[in-house]
Scaffold this active site. Structure first.
Site, short mmCIF file in Angstrom:
data_model
loop_
_atom_site.label_atom_id
_atom_site.label_comp_id
_atom_site.label_asym_id
_atom_site.label_seq_id
_atom_site.Cartn_x
_atom_site.Cartn_y
_atom_site.Cartn_z
N GLY A 34 6.99 -53.06 -15.10
CA GLY A 34 6.56 -52.22 -14.00
C GLY A 34 5.33 -51.38 -14.26
N LYS A 38 -2.08 -54.17 -16.76
CA LYS A 38 -1.66 -55.51 -17.14
C LYS A 38 -2.81 -56.24 -17.82
CE LYS A 38 1.73 -55.69 -13.44
NZ LYS A 38 2.79 -55.30 -14.37
N HIS A 148 -10.40 -42.92 -20.67
CA HIS A 148 -9.65 -41.66 -20.69
C HIS A 148 -9.27 -41.20 -22.10
CE1 HIS A 148 -9.39 -41.56 -16.39
NE2 HIS A 148 -8.65 -42.66 -16.31
N ASP A 183 -15.47 -46.47 -12.03
CA ASP A 183 -14.02 -46.48 -11.86
C ASP A 183 -13.65 -45.44 -10.81
OD1 ASP A 183 -11.14 -45.73 -12.70
OD2 ASP A 183 -11.58 -47.29 -14.15
N HIS A 185 -11.34 -43.40 -11.07
CA HIS A 185 -10.94 -42.22 -11.81
C HIS A 185 -12.10 -41.67 -12.63
CE1 HIS A 185 -7.14 -44.53 -11.20
NE2 HIS A 185 -6.68 -43.33 -10.87
N ASP A 272 -10.63 -50.52 -10.08
CA ASP A 272 -9.68 -49.82 -9.20
C ASP A 272 -10.40 -49.11 -8.07
OD1 ASP A 272 -10.82 -47.98 -10.91
OD2 ASP A 272 -8.94 -47.24 -11.73
N ARG A 278 -4.00 -51.11 -6.31
CA ARG A 278 -2.67 -50.50 -6.40
C ARG A 278 -2.74 -48.99 -6.67
NH1 ARG A 278 1.96 -52.62 -10.67
NH2 ARG A 278 3.51 -51.02 -10.26
#
Length: 457
Positions: A34, A38, A148, A183, A185, A272, A278
């Site tokens: 979960g 990935k 990060h 990104d 983020h 992302d 997601r």
């Protein structure tokens, strides 16, 4: 049109020397059941690159594993030693270190082969940077871009900051290095690493609303000491589209490159920021995302191109394959070529599938973007316009994504909402900013009192 005749229409439009790094082992790691991150997305990307024949337009290299000495050029020795030793089987014996290094939490779990994954990701970026220093115009490591990670701790799915390690290599040759992050983020780990340096300018385009992870990246984060005004942040609101993103990206980056005049560029292409991701909230198409790569390439400055975030993996593969084509100057046909992972790209099996939400309300008005653009322009007025000898010195879940998977399995996986640790959700921007300011102060003290192996000696 058959796939063979479609591929025959590939046309090269540039002659840049491009180096490409990949190791199939890197794609086989698994963060856990979960978990949004990935590594299998790397296999999908590589398979699509091969399917389109892009490897014929690049020098391809196998990622090597970074050494501990290379990783401790930035990270602390005790942190790297911890990553080397901790495993899912012995994690209970390291309880007192888990909180210290922010490992074993939901974002950054201890998974099988963790240290090997870090070594491979980092090795590709280090070697890519070295290739830039020697004779490549562009080097690509889609397994990199883990922006990060901090000097002393993991964060946001990232354990070792391959970007910083790559930049340190570039600084051996180039007086100034420009880091660009697209990104969704904020690129907090890279910004923090060079927050006091005038040899690296960091520019991050990201969502910022006070709560979106990691909670940093406001306009007023500009750097300190010698690095004051060398950190540039472009805080964006949700649902930004291709046209709006291109406007602010090209405006800011033209100004930055004109003023900073970098010798080399590192471009983090976190996917992302694509529509429908997601964990993301932007509304960019694959072409819109790739337009950033194309724009930076137009400056003809040696560039290290890295991956980053991206959690709807079939679209990550689409974006990074398209951007590999941009780097090599190859035009790709839209139909996806047959490959081991072909069924993941349904139901339309196209490179430029419809992912943009046409009715999503773009919260980024032209007025808002112009305010950011003018703020950045004013900040850049205080940046030296040419390199100086006085610059501060910086020493040198797998089953769901097997080849027999398909897009319906992927959609089911993507339907699971992201659940981050409570601390990230509740602390808010002010709390996170205070936390990072405290950590930066502690960082300064540790830099002053570390032993004779301190990288700043």
């Amino acid at each position: 049109m058959s796939s063979s005749s479609a591929l025959a229409n590939l046309t090269a439009t540039s002659k840049e020397r491009v180096a490409y790094y990949y190791n199939e082992t890197t794609a086989k790691f698994h963060y856990g059941e979960g978990h949004p991150m990935k590594p299998a997305r790397l296999a999908l990307t590589h398979d699509l690159i091969i399917g389109y024949g892009l490897h014929k337009h690049m020098e391809t290299y196998m990622q090597r594993r970074a050494t501990e000495d290379e990783m401790t050029e930035f990270h602390s020795e005790d942190y790297i030693e911890f990553l080397k030793r901790v495993t899912p089987d012995n994690v209970n014996t390291f309880q007192k270190f888990l909180a210290r290094f922010n490992v074993g939490v939901e974002d950054c779990p201890v998974f099988e082969g963790l240290f090997d994954f870090c070594r491979l990701s980092s090795g590709g970026s280090i070697e890519g940077a070295r290739k830039i220093c020697s004779n490549a115009d562009i080097a690509i490591n889609w397994a990199g871009g883990l922006h990060h990670a901090k000097k002393f701790e993991a964060s946001g799915f990232c354990y070792v900051n391959d970007i910083v390690l790559g930049i340190l290599q570039l600084l051996r040759i180039y007086a100034r290095v420009l880091y660009i992050d697209i990104d969704v983020h904020h690129g907090d780990g890279v910004q923090e690493a060079f927050y006091q340096s005038d040899r690296v300018m960091t520019v991050s385009f990201h969502r910022y609303d006070g709560n979106f992870f990691p909670g940093t990246g406001s306009l007023d984060e500009v750097g300190i000491k010698a690095g004051k005004n060398y950190a540039v942040n472009v805080p964006l609101q949700e649902h930004i589209d291709d046209e709006t993103y291109a406007y602010i990206f090209q405006s800011v980056m033209s100004n930055v490159i004109d003023v900073f005049r970098p010798g080399a560029i590192v471009l983090q292409c976190g996917a992302d920021s694509l529509a429908g991701d997601r964990l993301g909230s932007f509304n960019l198409s694959v072409k819109g995302h790739g337009a950033c790569v194309e724009f930076i390439k137009s400056f003809k400055i040696p560039t290290l191109v890295l991956g980053g975030g991206g959690y709807t993996i079939r679209n990550v593969a689409r974006a990074w394959t398209y951007e590999t084509a941009v780097c090599t100057g190859v035009e790709l046909p839209d139909p996806i070529p047959p490959s081991d992972y072909y069924m993941h790209f349904g139901p339309d099996f196209r490179l430029h599938t419809q992912i943009v939400e046409p009715d999503a309300p773009n919260a980024n008005t032209r007025y808002y973007l112009d305010q950011i653009r003018m703020h950045v322009a004013e900040q850049l007025r205080f940046v030296d316009c040419a390199p100086s000898v006085q610059m501060q010195e910086i020493p040198p879940d797998l089953l769901g994504f097997q080849t027999n998977g398909n897009w319906e399995v992927d959609d089911a996986e993507d339907s699971h909402p992201d659940v981050r640790p409570e601390g990230h959700a509740a602390v808010g921007a002010d709390g996170l900013r205070r936390r990072r300011e405290k950590e930066l102060a502690e960082y300064d003290m540790r830099e002053l009192y570390e032993d004779d192996k301190d990288q700043d000696d």
